[in-house]
Scaffold this motif. Structure first.
Motif, short mmCIF file in Angstrom:
data_model
loop_
_atom_site.label_atom_id
_atom_site.label_comp_id
_atom_site.label_asym_id
_atom_site.label_seq_id
_atom_site.Cartn_x
_atom_site.Cartn_y
_atom_site.Cartn_z
N ASP A 36 13.63 22.14 -1.76
CA ASP A 36 13.09 21.88 -0.43
C ASP A 36 13.07 20.38 -0.17
OD1 ASP A 36 12.38 24.59 0.30
OD2 ASP A 36 10.77 24.46 -1.18
N THR A 55 14.39 15.51 -2.20
CA THR A 55 14.30 16.96 -2.27
C THR A 55 13.61 17.33 -3.58
OG1 THR A 55 15.56 19.02 -1.99
CG2 THR A 55 16.53 17.32 -3.40
N GLN A 88 19.90 25.64 -2.55
CA GLN A 88 18.91 26.09 -1.59
C GLN A 88 17.64 26.61 -2.23
OE1 GLN A 88 22.00 28.13 0.61
NE2 GLN A 88 21.56 26.90 2.42
#
Length: 452
Positions: free
Chosen positions: A198, A209, A195
């Motif tokens: 992004d 990502t 996490q």
């Protein structure tokens, strides 16, 4: 008069629309809040990126008011019983459901984010109404996990599609003598490593990502990672956790680059595909070995670079494992003088597909190959080893390195010989003269007058 009536009607209509929008906004905000709010009497799963894939290594319990009943001796891990009901794919592609006990190795009071609380014992002795302070009210359980413990892995590998998927059924049950009933409700799950990334919009069939280093007014390189076959799909987090790609943004590797951007494109099937069927290039009499995703991949890279002015365009690095290793070679051949260096791992680009002109083209790019001798999925004797030998013969040795391991293992034991990416992400690729792969890569750059 008609104009007045219409005007009043229009104003009333607009007022109604504004009220409706406001009500909708309030409901939407309330829904978001409810979705984010911790559920009563529940658990939160903490997922860790491991060498073999993701694993639940801890869980946070929210026992509500029953937390006050816990004494120091109640945090004995043996008093907790944790079971998981989950699924796995059989080799015929069918799902098999099973329930298994998971060993609890440690337990302690914590806050809502899983941070252990200190002073619990002292607070208990002094009769504090809120043991541990900080209004913790939660319990952190540390679970046993490992490469052979599929029950703690939130991924299930589908042998039919040859891809990893998030498990639909992954239900934990926690019991303890101080709990009036088992805790069975999952409030949330969290993976700190993944996490940090992004997801980005690509504008084509690929998903992607990325991670950005802190802005400091300096130019930073870009590392492009291309996943293996098992990590294809439409969820980039699978590409991140399937091979512990998150290691690329950890301090150990980042320190060699003084901060490097990381971009991970993901295709819906496999990189080794030219038409409508995965691996169809293997069926060609005279393979051209160009992926259908070649141009899409380049567009994702170009778009990402264009949106970050501090990316050093002379320091774009690319690498990938297995299918992604194939795509790494493919990108180097299709876009010469674009990448400053590459690191193909257990690469699936057969040496027989490379002509002498291809080898000469590859020789212009600093390359560090990685593989294991006992890889039976992609035989290094037919892929990496002869390619490296030809690169040395035709181009000399200044631009090519190779890490060839006997097998693949870590502190948990031995793995499939194909999983040599474990050494890459653990920063264990070191040459005989003690050159470190990541340091060697970080020093490479295109000439200033290179045209893209």
């Amino acid at each position: 008069m008609l104009q007045i009536i219409l005007s009043v009607g229009f104003c009333v209509l607009m007022l109604g629309v504004m009220v409706a929008v406001r009500i909708w906004q309030k409901k939407s905000i309330k829904k978001v809040y409810e979705d984010l709010k911790e559920k009563d009497y529940s658990y939160t799963l903490l997922i860790k990126g491991c060498d073999w894939g993701p694993a639940v290594d801890r869980m946070i319990l929210a026992p509500g008011n029953h937390f006050d009943e816990f004494k120091p001796e109640d945090f004995d891990p043996k008093k907790f019983s944790v079971t998981v009901s989950t699924e796995r794919y059989l080799e015929d592609g069918k799902l098999d459901y099973f329930t298994k006990q998971v060993e609890v190795t440690d337990a302690c009071p914590c806050d809502i984010d899983g941070n252990p609380l200190e002073g619990f014992d002292e607070a208990e002795e002094e009769g504090d109404d809120e043991p541990g302070g900080l209004n913790g009210g939660h319990i952190l359980l540390t679970l046993k996990y490992g490469p052979e413990m599929g029950e703690t892995n939130p991924f299930a590998y589908n042998f039919k599609t040859q891809q990893n998927n998030w498990k639909d059924k992954f239900d934990f049950t926690v019991e303890h003598p101080k709990l009036p009933e088992p805790i069975k409700v999952c409030s949330d799950w969290y993976c700190k490593e993944a996490q940090q990334f992004d997801d980005i919009k690509t504008g084509n069939e690929l998903t992607a990502t990325s991670w950005c280093p802190p802005s400091d007014g300096k130019k930073h390189p870009l590392i492009v990672w291309l996943h293996g076959a098992g990590e294809g799909g439409t969820d980039p987090m699978i590409a991140l956790l399937g091979n512990k790609v998150t290691a690329l943004v950890e301090p150990e590797i980042q320190s060699y680059f003084d901060g490097a951007y990381v971009l991970c494109p993901q295709n819906p099937t496999v990189w080794m595909q030219q038409g409508n069927t995965p691996y169809d290039i293997l069926q060609q009499d005279s393979p051209t070995h160009v992926s259908k995703y070649t141009h899409s991949c380049k567009k994702v890279i170009d778009s990402f670079i264009s949106k970050h002015d501090d990316i050093d365009r002379n320091r774009i690095y690319i690498g990938g494992c297995s299918n992604g290793g194939y795509m790494t070679i493919n990108m180097l051949l299709n876009y010469p003088n674009f990448f400053a260096a590459a690191f193909p791992v257990c690469e699936a680009y057969s040496d027989s597909w490379l002509g002498d002109d291809d080898i000469k083209a590859l020789g212009k790019v600093p390359l560090w190959f990685v593989a294991a001798k006992n890889d039976v999925t992609v035989d290094p004797e037919k892929h990496m080893i002869p390619t490296v030998r030809r690169c040395l013969e035709l181009n000399g040795g200044s631009n090519v390195r190779m890490s060839l391991f006997d097998d693949v293992h870590n502190s948990f034991g031995e793995y499939f010989g194909h999983w040599s990416w474990i050494y890459l992400f653990n920063n264990e690729c070191v040459s005989e003269d003690e050159e470190v792969l990541w340091e060697w890569i970080s020093e490479k750059e295109l000439m200033e007058d290179s045209s893209k």
